[in-house]
Design a protein around this motif. Structure first.
Motif, PDB file in Angstrom:
ATOM      1  N   ILE A 138      36.466  96.765  40.511  1.00  0.00           N
ATOM      2  CA  ILE A 138      36.943  95.813  39.517  1.00  0.00           C
ATOM      3  C   ILE A 138      37.280  96.575  38.237  1.00  0.00           C
ATOM      4  O   ILE A 138      36.871  97.720  38.061  1.00  0.00           O
ATOM      5  N   GLU A 139      38.013  95.931  37.340  1.00  0.00           N
ATOM      6  CA  GLU A 139      38.338  96.567  36.070  1.00  0.00           C
ATOM      7  C   GLU A 139      37.134  96.545  35.125  1.00  0.00           C
ATOM      8  O   GLU A 139      36.750  97.558  34.557  1.00  0.00           O
ATOM      9  N   ALA A 140      36.540  95.371  34.932  1.00  0.00           N
ATOM     10  CA  ALA A 140      35.394  95.262  34.020  1.00  0.00           C
ATOM     11  C   ALA A 140      34.674  93.944  34.275  1.00  0.00           C
ATOM     12  O   ALA A 140      35.308  92.907  34.469  1.00  0.00           O
ATOM     13  N   SER A 141      33.359  94.004  34.284  1.00  0.00           N
ATOM     14  CA  SER A 141      32.559  92.791  34.467  1.00  0.00           C
ATOM     15  C   SER A 141      32.600  91.934  33.207  1.00  0.00           C
ATOM     16  O   SER A 141      32.849  92.416  32.103  1.00  0.00           O
ATOM     17  N   ASP A 142      32.353  90.653  33.379  1.00  0.00           N
ATOM     18  CA  ASP A 142      32.297  89.739  32.239  1.00  0.00           C
ATOM     19  C   ASP A 142      30.983  89.889  31.482  1.00  0.00           C
ATOM     20  O   ASP A 142      29.972  90.342  32.039  1.00  0.00           O
ATOM     21  N   ILE A 143      30.997  89.503  30.216  1.00  0.00           N
ATOM     22  CA  ILE A 143      29.784  89.469  29.407  1.00  0.00           C
ATOM     23  C   ILE A 143      29.192  88.065  29.497  1.00  0.00           C
ATOM     24  O   ILE A 143      29.899  87.072  29.287  1.00  0.00           O
ATOM     25  N   ALA A 144      27.924  87.979  29.821  1.00  0.00           N
ATOM     26  CA  ALA A 144      27.277  86.672  29.972  1.00  0.00           C
ATOM     27  C   ALA A 144      27.057  86.026  28.608  1.00  0.00           C
ATOM     28  O   ALA A 144      26.861  86.706  27.597  1.00  0.00           O
ATOM     29  N   GLU A 192      26.979  96.569  21.842  1.00  0.00           N
ATOM     30  CA  GLU A 192      26.309  95.278  21.635  1.00  0.00           C
ATOM     31  C   GLU A 192      25.183  95.084  22.642  1.00  0.00           C
ATOM     32  O   GLU A 192      24.649  93.983  22.770  1.00  0.00           O
ATOM     33  N   ASP A 193      24.851  96.145  23.363  1.00  0.00           N
ATOM     34  CA  ASP A 193      23.751  96.159  24.341  1.00  0.00           C
ATOM     35  C   ASP A 193      24.017  95.293  25.560  1.00  0.00           C
ATOM     36  O   ASP A 193      23.089  94.875  26.264  1.00  0.00           O
ATOM     37  N   ASN A 194      25.292  95.031  25.849  1.00  0.00           N
ATOM     38  CA  ASN A 194      25.665  94.344  27.082  1.00  0.00           C
ATOM     39  C   ASN A 194      25.814  95.362  28.204  1.00  0.00           C
ATOM     40  O   ASN A 194      26.459  96.404  28.012  1.00  0.00           O
ATOM     41  N   PHE A 195      25.237  95.086  29.361  1.00  0.00           N
ATOM     42  CA  PHE A 195      25.421  95.950  30.524  1.00  0.00           C
ATOM     43  C   PHE A 195      26.750  95.598  31.169  1.00  0.00           C
ATOM     44  O   PHE A 195      27.004  94.445  31.525  1.00  0.00           O
ATOM     45  N   ARG A 196      27.635  96.590  31.295  1.00  0.00           N
ATOM     46  CA  ARG A 196      28.974  96.383  31.846  1.00  0.00           C
ATOM     47  C   ARG A 196      29.165  97.278  33.063  1.00  0.00           C
ATOM     48  O   ARG A 196      28.561  98.350  33.172  1.00  0.00           O
ATOM     49  N   ALA A 197      30.055  96.852  33.948  1.00  0.00           N
ATOM     50  CA  ALA A 197      30.357  97.644  35.130  1.00  0.00           C
ATOM     51  C   ALA A 197      31.822  97.459  35.505  1.00  0.00           C
ATOM     52  O   ALA A 197      32.405  96.397  35.276  1.00  0.00           O
ATOM     53  N   GLY A 198      32.423  98.498  36.064  1.00  0.00           N
ATOM     54  CA  GLY A 198      33.812  98.442  36.490  1.00  0.00           C
ATOM     55  C   GLY A 198      34.467  99.798  36.325  1.00  0.00           C
ATOM     56  O   GLY A 198      33.903 100.713  35.726  1.00  0.00           O
ATOM     57  N   ARG A 199      35.688  99.931  36.834  1.00  0.00           N
ATOM     58  CA  ARG A 199      36.369 101.237  36.738  1.00  0.00           C
ATOM     59  C   ARG A 199      37.296 101.320  35.532  1.00  0.00           C
ATOM     60  O   ARG A 199      37.780 102.404  35.200  1.00  0.00           O
ATOM     61  N   GLY A 200      37.544 100.178  34.859  1.00  0.00           N
ATOM     62  CA  GLY A 200      38.495 100.179  33.766  1.00  0.00           C
ATOM     63  C   GLY A 200      37.875  99.959  32.408  1.00  0.00           C
ATOM     64  O   GLY A 200      38.564  99.558  31.462  1.00  0.00           O
ATOM     65  N   LEU A 201      36.577 100.198  32.277  1.00  0.00           N
ATOM     66  CA  LEU A 201      35.899  99.973  31.004  1.00  0.00           C
ATOM     67  C   LEU A 201      36.434 100.924  29.922  1.00  0.00           C
ATOM     68  O   LEU A 201      36.711 102.097  30.197  1.00  0.00           O
ATOM     69  N   ASP A 202      36.555 100.419  28.712  1.00  0.00           N
ATOM     70  CA  ASP A 202      36.952 101.244  27.575  1.00  0.00           C
ATOM     71  C   ASP A 202      35.722 102.018  27.096  1.00  0.00           C
ATOM     72  O   ASP A 202      34.799 101.448  26.520  1.00  0.00           O
ATOM     73  N   LEU A 203      35.704 103.316  27.342  1.00  0.00           N
ATOM     74  CA  LEU A 203      34.519 104.123  27.019  1.00  0.00           C
ATOM     75  C   LEU A 203      34.280 104.213  25.516  1.00  0.00           C
ATOM     76  O   LEU A 203      33.159 104.525  25.090  1.00  0.00           O
ATOM     77  N   ASP A 204      35.300 103.938  24.696  1.00  0.00           N
ATOM     78  CA  ASP A 204      35.085 103.914  23.248  1.00  0.00           C
ATOM     79  C   ASP A 204      34.170 102.773  22.836  1.00  0.00           C
ATOM     80  O   ASP A 204      33.580 102.801  21.752  1.00  0.00           O
ATOM     81  N   GLU A 205      34.044 101.772  23.715  1.00  0.00           N
ATOM     82  CA  GLU A 205      33.178 100.623  23.430  1.00  0.00           C
ATOM     83  C   GLU A 205      31.778 100.801  24.013  1.00  0.00           C
ATOM     84  O   GLU A 205      30.908  99.970  23.775  1.00  0.00           O
ATOM     85  N   MET A 206      31.568 101.885  24.775  1.00  0.00           N
ATOM     86  CA  MET A 206      30.292 102.097  25.463  1.00  0.00           C
ATOM     87  C   MET A 206      29.464 103.152  24.733  1.00  0.00           C
ATOM     88  O   MET A 206      29.997 104.164  24.278  1.00  0.00           O
ATOM     89  N   ARG A 207      28.136 102.934  24.651  1.00  0.00           N
ATOM     90  CA  ARG A 207      27.253 103.934  24.042  1.00  0.00           C
ATOM     91  C   ARG A 207      26.587 104.802  25.088  1.00  0.00           C
ATOM     92  O   ARG A 207      26.336 105.984  24.865  1.00  0.00           O
ATOM     93  N   ASP A 208      26.269 104.227  26.258  1.00  0.00           N
ATOM     94  CA  ASP A 208      25.620 104.975  27.341  1.00  0.00           C
ATOM     95  C   ASP A 208      26.198 104.498  28.667  1.00  0.00           C
ATOM     96  O   ASP A 208      26.203 103.289  28.950  1.00  0.00           O
ATOM     97  N   ALA A 209      26.672 105.442  29.492  1.00  0.00           N
ATOM     98  CA  ALA A 209      27.279 105.056  30.761  1.00  0.00           C
ATOM     99  C   ALA A 209      27.311 106.242  31.723  1.00  0.00           C
ATOM    100  O   ALA A 209      27.210 107.405  31.307  1.00  0.00           O
ATOM    101  N   MET A 210      27.470 105.918  33.016  1.00  0.00           N
ATOM    102  CA  MET A 210      27.576 106.929  34.065  1.00  0.00           C
ATOM    103  C   MET A 210      28.369 106.321  35.212  1.00  0.00           C
ATOM    104  O   MET A 210      28.923 105.226  35.076  1.00  0.00           O
ATOM    105  N   GLN A 211      28.421 107.001  36.351  1.00  0.00           N
ATOM    106  CA  GLN A 211      29.204 106.517  37.479  1.00  0.00           C
ATOM    107  C   GLN A 211      28.389 106.466  38.765  1.00  0.00           C
ATOM    108  O   GLN A 211      27.631 107.395  39.073  1.00  0.00           O
ATOM    109  N   PHE A 212      28.529 105.376  39.486  1.00  0.00           N
ATOM    110  CA  PHE A 212      28.031 105.303  40.859  1.00  0.00           C
ATOM    111  C   PHE A 212      28.664 104.084  41.539  1.00  0.00           C
ATOM    112  O   PHE A 212      29.692 103.581  41.084  1.00  0.00           O
ATOM    113  N   TYR A 213      28.056 103.586  42.603  1.00  0.00           N
ATOM    114  CA  TYR A 213      28.649 102.500  43.401  1.00  0.00           C
ATOM    115  C   TYR A 213      27.598 101.905  44.334  1.00  0.00           C
ATOM    116  O   TYR A 213      26.597 102.574  44.611  1.00  0.00           O
TER     117      TYR A 213
END
Length: 394
Positions: free
Chosen positions: A86-92, A260-281
Motif C-alpha cells: 500500500i502507499e500509506a496507512s490511515d491515521i486513526a 505526531e507519534d502515529n504509527f504508519r505503514a506503507g511503501r509510499g510514506l513521506d520520510l520527511d514526516e517520519m521520526r523513526d522508521a525501518m523496513q520489513f513485511y
C-alpha cells in the motif's frame, strides 16, 4: 530342529520386517509428498512454507521433497505480497475518554485512584487484582507476575508498570506462547540504532544503550550462511530523523512513527514526516482490520510484530518458537488476531525466527530460539524510554 536350522529363519524374519518397514515409510513419504487430500496438502504446504521461510533451514524441504512440489506450494506467495503493498496507512481518530474516568469532586481518593488506573489500563479486569494491591498502590504500581490478574479478554497479565505506562501480557494458543507489551505513550517509543562497528546489539543491549525499559527486535540483517554479526540492516533505518542504509523494494514496506507519534505503514510514506522508521513485511493489520489470511506463505515461526491502537498505544508482540514443549511458533495471521483483541489499528510484521526477543527491566523475558541466552546481535530495536515520574497517570 537344531540351532543351525533356526538361524536362517530368524534372519529371514528380520529381513522381512525391515522390508515391510521400508515399504511403509515409502508409502507414508509418497502420501505426504504427493497426496491431494486437503488435510495432508494443508500441512504439507505449511511445512514447506515454514522451512522455506528461514535462511538456514530450507534444507528441511529441499532435501526431502521434489522441487516441483515445493514450487507448487509457494507459487502464489509473491502475488500475496504484491497485494499487501500500500502507499500509506490511515491515521486513526481516537475516541474521547469515558466520562466516568474524569476527576469529580464527589469521588473519594480510592474511587479516583481506581478510575485513574482503569483509564490508563482499561485492558485489566479490575476484579482480578489481588487484595494485596491497595488503592494507594495503584498510582505507583510496578510489579511482575501478579498472581491471577487477567485482562478483560482473558489473557494473563504478566507485569503492570504504572510509572512507565506499560502493561505486559502472556499470550498463548495452540502450539505457541509469547508476550504482548502495551506501551501507552507512543512518544516514548523510538528506533534504537546500533553504533558498534564489529557487531550489532542484543535487544537488551539496545535498551541499556538508550536508557529504555522495554524493547523488541526490528529490522532484518544481512546474514550470509548464518554467520552475520547483526550490524548491517536489511533496508534503511531512520532513527531520530537521521537516515542511513539503503531502501529495499519488492515485498519490503516502511513502518514507523511520524512526528505526531502515529504509527504508519506503507511503501509510499513521506520520510520527511517520519521520526523513526525501518523496513520489513507484511502489513498484518490495516485500518483496524486483518490484512492477511492464513500463513501468508510464511509458515509457523517465532514472530515479532509492532503496531498501534486507535488511541495511539503501541503494541509489541513477540511469540517464542522452535522450542518443543514450550512454543513452536505461529503464523502472521494468528499474530493479527492477538493484536485485534486489544484494538489494533495498524501493525507490521518484523524480522522473526531466532531474532525474536523482548527485553524488560534489564532482562530478556521471552525465550529466543538462538543458543545465545540474550538473543542475537541486531542492527536496531524498537525500545520504550522510561517515563518521567511526574507524568505518571496524566
Amino acid at each position: 530342529m537344531n540351532e543351525e536350522n533356526r538361524t536362517p529363519s530368524k534372519a529371514k524374519r528380520r529381513l522381512a520386517a525391515a522390508a515391510l518397514l521400508a515399504v511403509l515409510l515409502a508409502a507414508l513419504y509418497l502420501l505426504f509428498a504427493f497426496s491431494g487430500f486437503p488435510f495432508i496438502a494443508k500441512w504439507r504446504t505449511l511445512y514447506i512454507e515454514t522451512a522455506m521461510g528461514t535462511m538456514t533451514h530450507q534444507w528441511l524441504a529441499t532435501a526431502f521433497l521434489p522441487d516441483s512440489v515445493i514450487q507448487e506450494a509457494m507459487k502464489d506467495v509473491e502475488s500475496r505480497f504484491e497485494d499487501n503493498l500500500i502507499e500509506a496507512s490511515d491515521i486513526a481518530q481516537a475516541a474521547p475518554p469515558p466520562e466516568d474516568f474524569a476527576p469529580a469532586p464527589g469521588k473519594t481518593p480510592e474511587e479516583q485512584a481506581r478510575a485513574d488506573f482503569a483509564a490508563l489500563f482499561p485492558e485489566v479486569d479490575l476484579d482480578t487484582l489481588p487484595e494485596s494491591v491497595s488503592w494507594e498502590d495503584l498510582p505507583i504500581l510496578q510489579k511482575e507476575r501478579l498472581e491471577g490478574v487477567r485482562t478483560t479478554a482473558g489473557d494473563i497479565v504478566w507485569a503492570i508498570d504504572v510509572p512507565n505506562k506499560i502493561l505486559i501480557l502472556t499470550v498463548s494458543g495452540e502450539g505457541y506462547q509469547g508476550k504482548l507489551a502495551i506501551a501507552k505513550d507512543s512518544s516514548q517509543v523510538i528506533l534504537a540504532k546500533n553504533t558498534l562497528s564489529g557487531r550489532g546489539r542484543t535487544v537488551k543491549e539496545h535498551c541499556e544503550a538508550n536508557e529504555a525499559v522495554l524493547g523488541v527486535n526490528a529490522s532484518g540483517f544481512y546474514d550470509p550462511e548464518g554467520k552475520g554479526r547483526g550490524n548491517v540492516p536489511m533496508g534503511f533505518v531512520l532513527s531520530g530523523g537521521e537516515y542511513s542504509g539503503q531502501a529495499l523494494k519488492g515485498r519490503y514496506q516502511t513502518a514507523g512513527f511520524d512526528y505526531e507519534d502515529n504509527f504508519r505503514a506503507g511503501r509510499g510514506l513521506d520520510l520527511d514526516e517520519m521520526r523513526d522508521a525501518m523496513q520489513f513485511y507484511p502489513i498484518i493489520v490495516l485500518n483496524g482490520k486483518k490484512n492477511i489470511d492464513g500463513s501468508f506463505g510464511m509458515g509457523i515461526q517465532p514472530r515479532t510484530v509492532i503496531g498501534q491502537t486507535a488511541d495511539k498505544a503501541t503494541l509489541m508482540l513477540v511469540i517464542d518458537g522452535r522450542r518443543v514443549g514450550h512454543s513452536l511458533g505461529t503464523t502472521v495471521s494468528e499474530c493479527a488476531d492477538i493484536l485485534l483483541r486489544y484494538g489494533c489499528w495498524t501493525a507490521m510484521n518484523m524480522d522473526g525466527g531466532s531474532s525474536s526477543s523482548m527485553s524488560y527491566n534489564g532482562k530478556i523475558i521471552t525465550k529466543p530460539s538462538t543458543a545465545m541466552a540474550d538473543g542475537r546481535y541486531l542492527p536496531d530495536a524498537w525500545v520504550v524510554k522510561g517515563m518521567p515520574f511526574i507524568d505518571v497517570l496524566k
